[in-house]
Design a protein around this motif. Structure first.
Motif, PDB file in Angstrom:
ATOM      1  N   GLY A  94     -11.940  -2.244   4.521  1.00  0.00           N
ATOM      2  CA  GLY A  94     -10.916  -2.113   5.552  1.00  0.00           C
ATOM      3  C   GLY A  94      -9.574  -2.558   4.999  1.00  0.00           C
ATOM      4  N   TYR A  95      -8.498  -2.070   5.581  1.00  0.00           N
ATOM      5  CA  TYR A  95      -7.161  -2.395   5.071  1.00  0.00           C
ATOM      6  C   TYR A  95      -6.122  -2.179   6.151  1.00  0.00           C
ATOM      7  CZ  TYR A  95      -7.900   2.557   4.544  1.00  0.00           C
ATOM      8  OH  TYR A  95      -8.267   3.848   4.799  1.00  0.00           O
ATOM      9  N   ILE A  96      -5.043  -2.945   6.056  1.00  0.00           N
ATOM     10  CA  ILE A  96      -3.863  -2.759   6.895  1.00  0.00           C
ATOM     11  C   ILE A  96      -2.649  -2.986   5.999  1.00  0.00           C
ATOM     12  CG2 ILE A  96      -2.513  -3.561   8.871  1.00  0.00           C
ATOM     13  CD1 ILE A  96      -5.067  -4.609  10.124  1.00  0.00           C
ATOM     14  N   ILE A  97      -1.706  -2.061   6.074  1.00  0.00           N
ATOM     15  CA  ILE A  97      -0.445  -2.175   5.333  1.00  0.00           C
ATOM     16  C   ILE A  97       0.699  -2.170   6.354  1.00  0.00           C
ATOM     17  CG2 ILE A  97       1.101  -1.061   3.653  1.00  0.00           C
ATOM     18  CD1 ILE A  97      -1.401  -1.987   2.286  1.00  0.00           C
ATOM     19  N   HIS A  98       1.632  -3.088   6.185  1.00  0.00           N
ATOM     20  CA  HIS A  98       2.812  -3.112   7.058  1.00  0.00           C
ATOM     21  C   HIS A  98       3.495  -1.747   6.978  1.00  0.00           C
ATOM     22  CE1 HIS A  98       6.752  -4.003   8.645  1.00  0.00           C
ATOM     23  NE2 HIS A  98       6.324  -5.194   9.034  1.00  0.00           N
ATOM     24  N   PRO A  99       3.920  -1.171   8.114  1.00  0.00           N
ATOM     25  CA  PRO A  99       4.544   0.152   8.109  1.00  0.00           C
ATOM     26  C   PRO A  99       5.724   0.303   7.151  1.00  0.00           C
ATOM     27  CG  PRO A  99       4.011  -0.459  10.345  1.00  0.00           C
ATOM     28  CD  PRO A  99       3.740  -1.678   9.489  1.00  0.00           C
ATOM     29  N   ASP A 100       6.462  -0.754   6.897  1.00  0.00           N
ATOM     30  CA  ASP A 100       7.589  -0.673   5.961  1.00  0.00           C
ATOM     31  C   ASP A 100       7.147  -0.374   4.533  1.00  0.00           C
ATOM     32  OD1 ASP A 100       9.194  -1.278   8.107  1.00  0.00           O
ATOM     33  OD2 ASP A 100       9.671  -3.325   7.433  1.00  0.00           O
ATOM     34  N   HIS A 101       5.844  -0.541   4.264  1.00  0.00           N
ATOM     35  CA  HIS A 101       5.328  -0.346   2.905  1.00  0.00           C
ATOM     36  C   HIS A 101       4.300   0.786   2.831  1.00  0.00           C
ATOM     37  CE1 HIS A 101       7.324  -4.032   1.597  1.00  0.00           C
ATOM     38  NE2 HIS A 101       7.009  -4.490   2.799  1.00  0.00           N
ATOM     39  N   GLN A 102       4.112   1.500   3.922  1.00  0.00           N
ATOM     40  CA  GLN A 102       3.169   2.612   3.937  1.00  0.00           C
ATOM     41  C   GLN A 102       3.768   3.823   3.227  1.00  0.00           C
ATOM     42  OE1 GLN A 102       2.174   3.154   8.083  1.00  0.00           O
ATOM     43  NE2 GLN A 102       0.929   1.312   8.135  1.00  0.00           N
ATOM     44  N   GLY A 103       2.897   4.706   2.760  1.00  0.00           N
ATOM     45  CA  GLY A 103       3.336   5.944   2.138  1.00  0.00           C
ATOM     46  C   GLY A 103       3.669   5.810   0.667  1.00  0.00           C
ATOM     47  N   THR A 108      -4.234   2.657  -1.152  1.00  0.00           N
ATOM     48  CA  THR A 108      -5.152   3.262  -2.116  1.00  0.00           C
ATOM     49  C   THR A 108      -5.327   2.360  -3.330  1.00  0.00           C
ATOM     50  OG1 THR A 108      -4.457   5.454  -1.368  1.00  0.00           O
ATOM     51  CG2 THR A 108      -5.608   5.333  -3.482  1.00  0.00           C
ATOM     52  N   GLU A 109      -4.237   1.803  -3.819  1.00  0.00           N
ATOM     53  CA  GLU A 109      -4.295   0.918  -4.990  1.00  0.00           C
ATOM     54  C   GLU A 109      -5.117  -0.340  -4.692  1.00  0.00           C
ATOM     55  OE1 GLU A 109      -1.039  -1.223  -7.935  1.00  0.00           O
ATOM     56  OE2 GLU A 109      -0.475   0.609  -6.873  1.00  0.00           O
ATOM     57  N   ALA A 110      -4.887  -0.939  -3.539  1.00  0.00           N
ATOM     58  CA  ALA A 110      -5.646  -2.134  -3.149  1.00  0.00           C
ATOM     59  C   ALA A 110      -7.117  -1.784  -2.914  1.00  0.00           C
ATOM     60  CB  ALA A 110      -5.038  -2.762  -1.900  1.00  0.00           C
ATOM     61  N   GLY A 111      -7.359  -0.671  -2.228  1.00  0.00           N
ATOM     62  CA  GLY A 111      -8.734  -0.244  -1.969  1.00  0.00           C
ATOM     63  C   GLY A 111      -9.497   0.042  -3.240  1.00  0.00           C
ATOM     64  N   ARG A 140      -6.929   9.829   4.822  1.00  0.00           N
ATOM     65  CA  ARG A 140      -6.475  10.299   3.506  1.00  0.00           C
ATOM     66  C   ARG A 140      -6.628   9.222   2.435  1.00  0.00           C
ATOM     67  NH1 ARG A 140      -2.389  12.816   6.406  1.00  0.00           N
ATOM     68  NH2 ARG A 140      -0.908  11.180   5.880  1.00  0.00           N
ATOM     69  N   VAL A 141      -6.396   7.965   2.807  1.00  0.00           N
ATOM     70  CA  VAL A 141      -6.592   6.869   1.850  1.00  0.00           C
ATOM     71  C   VAL A 141      -8.041   6.851   1.377  1.00  0.00           C
ATOM     72  CG1 VAL A 141      -6.670   4.351   1.585  1.00  0.00           C
ATOM     73  CG2 VAL A 141      -4.707   5.421   2.700  1.00  0.00           C
ATOM     74  N   LEU A 142      -8.975   6.935   2.305  1.00  0.00           N
ATOM     75  CA  LEU A 142     -10.394   6.918   1.931  1.00  0.00           C
ATOM     76  C   LEU A 142     -10.741   8.109   1.042  1.00  0.00           C
ATOM     77  CD1 LEU A 142     -11.926   5.768   5.337  1.00  0.00           C
ATOM     78  CD2 LEU A 142     -11.461   4.373   3.302  1.00  0.00           C
TER      79      LEU A 142
END
Length: 183
Positions: A94-103, A108-111, A140-142
């Motif tokens: 599982g993962y959560i990225i702050h919206p300012d850093h999404q995209g 994907t890198e952390a996962g 898409r990340v998965l």
């Protein structure tokens, strides 16, 4: 601690409170999660749980890591690996990225780093990821991680006043190896 080209994944610490509050309190972040935007007190409770989630030794254990950018030293999200079946050597990512850093590929890198840890260090056989069906960016990340969509459970949960559907993705250790080291 795990390191990638742009990130450091480290245990969550008390000083991560403000960063965690910055995204766990946002409706756009929690839209497709099982919980609503968190109050400061709820974020403190979540932080306390993450701080002690440092090992995956037995079924039900969760490894929670802060996602920190190397270039700014800012915590931009968090990633977890839960051991959901010890007998079947199955984990859940599982993962959560702050919206300012999404995209920018940070999830994907952390996962990817956490999947390598799951297979190389923990010896897991299989890792799954579950997302709300409308959360296409997370799906898409998965997929970028090499996970295949195995199931779509249509309206299987009544969450936040509506029926929601769930997608389940998975990758096996041998599939991970074939994609990452040719074996």
């Amino acid at each position: 601690m795990l390191e990638t080209e742009r990130l450091v994944l480290r245990p969550v610490i008390a000083e991560d409170y403000e960063a965690l509050l910055a995204y766990q309190s946002r409706p756009d972040v929690t839209r497709f999660l099982l919980w609503d935007p968190r109050t400061p007190g709820e974020v403190r409770e979540a932080l306390d749980r993450k701080i002690v989630s440092t090992t995956v030794d037995a079924e039900g254990d969760v490894l929670a890591l802060a996602i920190v950018r190397r270039d700014t030293a800012a915590m931009i999200g968090d990633v977890i690996l839960a051991l959901i079946s010890e007998a079947d050597r199955t984990g859940e990512l599982g993962y959560i990225i702050h919206p300012d850093h999404q995209g920018s590929g940070f999830a994907t890198e952390a996962g990817s780093a956490l999947l390598a840890h799951a297979f190389d260090t923990l010896g897991l056989h299989r890792v799954i990821g579950r997302v709300e069906a409308r959360h296409t960016a997370s799906a898409r990340v998965l997929e970028k991680l090499g996970m295949r969509r195995e199931a779509c459970f249509v309206e299987n949960g009544f969450v936040k006043g509506e029926w929601q559907s769930e997608l389940v993705y998975a990758i096996l250790e041998r599939e991970w190896r074939a994609a990452h080291d040719g074996s």
